[in-house]
Design an enzyme around this catalytic site. Structure first.
Site, short mmCIF file in Angstrom:
data_model
loop_
_atom_site.label_atom_id
_atom_site.label_comp_id
_atom_site.label_asym_id
_atom_site.label_seq_id
_atom_site.Cartn_x
_atom_site.Cartn_y
_atom_site.Cartn_z
N ASP A 8 0.95 -1.17 0.19
CA ASP A 8 0.59 -0.07 0.02
C ASP A 8 1.05 1.36 0.25
O ASP A 8 1.94 1.33 0.60
CB ASP A 8 -0.76 0.49 1.04
CG ASP A 8 -1.91 -0.94 1.37
OD1 ASP A 8 -2.13 -1.20 -0.06
OD2 ASP A 8 -2.76 -1.09 1.97
N ASP A 129 -15.90 -3.67 -1.02
CA ASP A 129 -15.16 -3.47 0.28
C ASP A 129 -16.44 -3.83 0.90
O ASP A 129 -16.78 -2.43 1.20
CB ASP A 129 -14.39 -2.62 0.04
CG ASP A 129 -12.91 -2.54 -0.62
OD1 ASP A 129 -11.76 -3.28 -1.22
OD2 ASP A 129 -12.86 -1.16 -1.52
#
Length: 238
Positions: A8, A129
């Site tokens: 990330d 998500d």
């Protein structure tokens, strides 16, 4: 079972967030390029990258870093974060990315997802998500008031090539993924599913291997914190 070690990127650094909270992040010393080299050296074939800067502003911010990673290490890379138009998808495909993950833009505009699947066949992955079953968008900052399973029913025939299901409440918590919800998604989905969020041990990997229509699993914080050794993890990568 494909293992996707995660990178990330925020402010050009490797970070991990707790439950997607940008105010609750851990920065790591290794650069994204160094981290990718480490994964490659250990023998991993796949890589999951999220452009967190991109997710926040809705643009591709870290394209150059990602281009660098793809160019140097010959890994099969899937990338998400802030991809809201065809130009961004094209840039990543031109850079050699295998799968481009659409999230917020696809949830807010189903036609965009459909057109992208038609234009970029076999390159589009969908990121679902969810928090308590409801989809979240815009870097997980807002709820869409739409159930993940209801949304999936509507877009199941669009031609998505991969689906990544993340339980936000598990992400970065190392409490094991939400296998129950993931199994519901995998059972309904017309394309293979990737397990994401909360992986804490090799046992989680072994459990995911037995799930139907599950192609792989993403491992992030447990690697960075040393809970899972890369030498062990790569043995599960097939």
């Amino acid at each position: 079972m494909k293992i996707f070690p995660a990178i990330d990127i925020k402010d050009k650094k490797c970070v991990r967030l707790i439950k997607g909270d940008f105010d609750n992040k851990t920065e790591y010393k290794m650069s994204p390029l160094e981290q990718a080299a480490k994964y490659k050296d250990h023998g991993f074939k796949n890589l999951h990258i999220v452009d967190l800067d991109g997710a926040l502003i809705g643009e591709t911010v870290n394209l150059e870093i990602i281009q660098d990673i793809v160019g140097k290490f010959n890994l099969k890379v899937e990338v998400g974060g802030g991809i809201r138009n065809s130009d961004s998808i094209q840039k990543y495909i031109d850079a050699g990315v295998e799968k481009v993950i659409l999230g917020s833009a696809a949830i807010k505009d189903k036609n965009f997802l459909k057109e992208s699947c038609e234009k970029f066949q076999n390159h589009i992955a969908l990121g679902l998500d969810a928090k308590e079953g409801y989809l979240s968008v815009s870097g997980w900052k807002e709820s869409s008031n739409q159930l993940a399973l209801d949304y999936l029913k509507e877009i199941n025939d669009f031609g998505v090539s991969r689906l990544i299901y993340t339980d936000i409440n598990r992400d970065g918590m190392k409490q094991s993924p939400n296998f129950n919800e993931t199994m519901k998604v995998a059972k309904m989905s017309n394309c293979p599913v990737i397990v994401s969020g909360g992986v804490s041990s090799i046992d989680d990997i072994k459990k995911a291997k037995n799930l139907e229509n599950v192609e792989g699993i993403i491992v992030g914080k447990a690697i960075y914190d040393g809970d899972i050794k890369l030498e062990e993890l790569v043995k599960e990568d097939a």
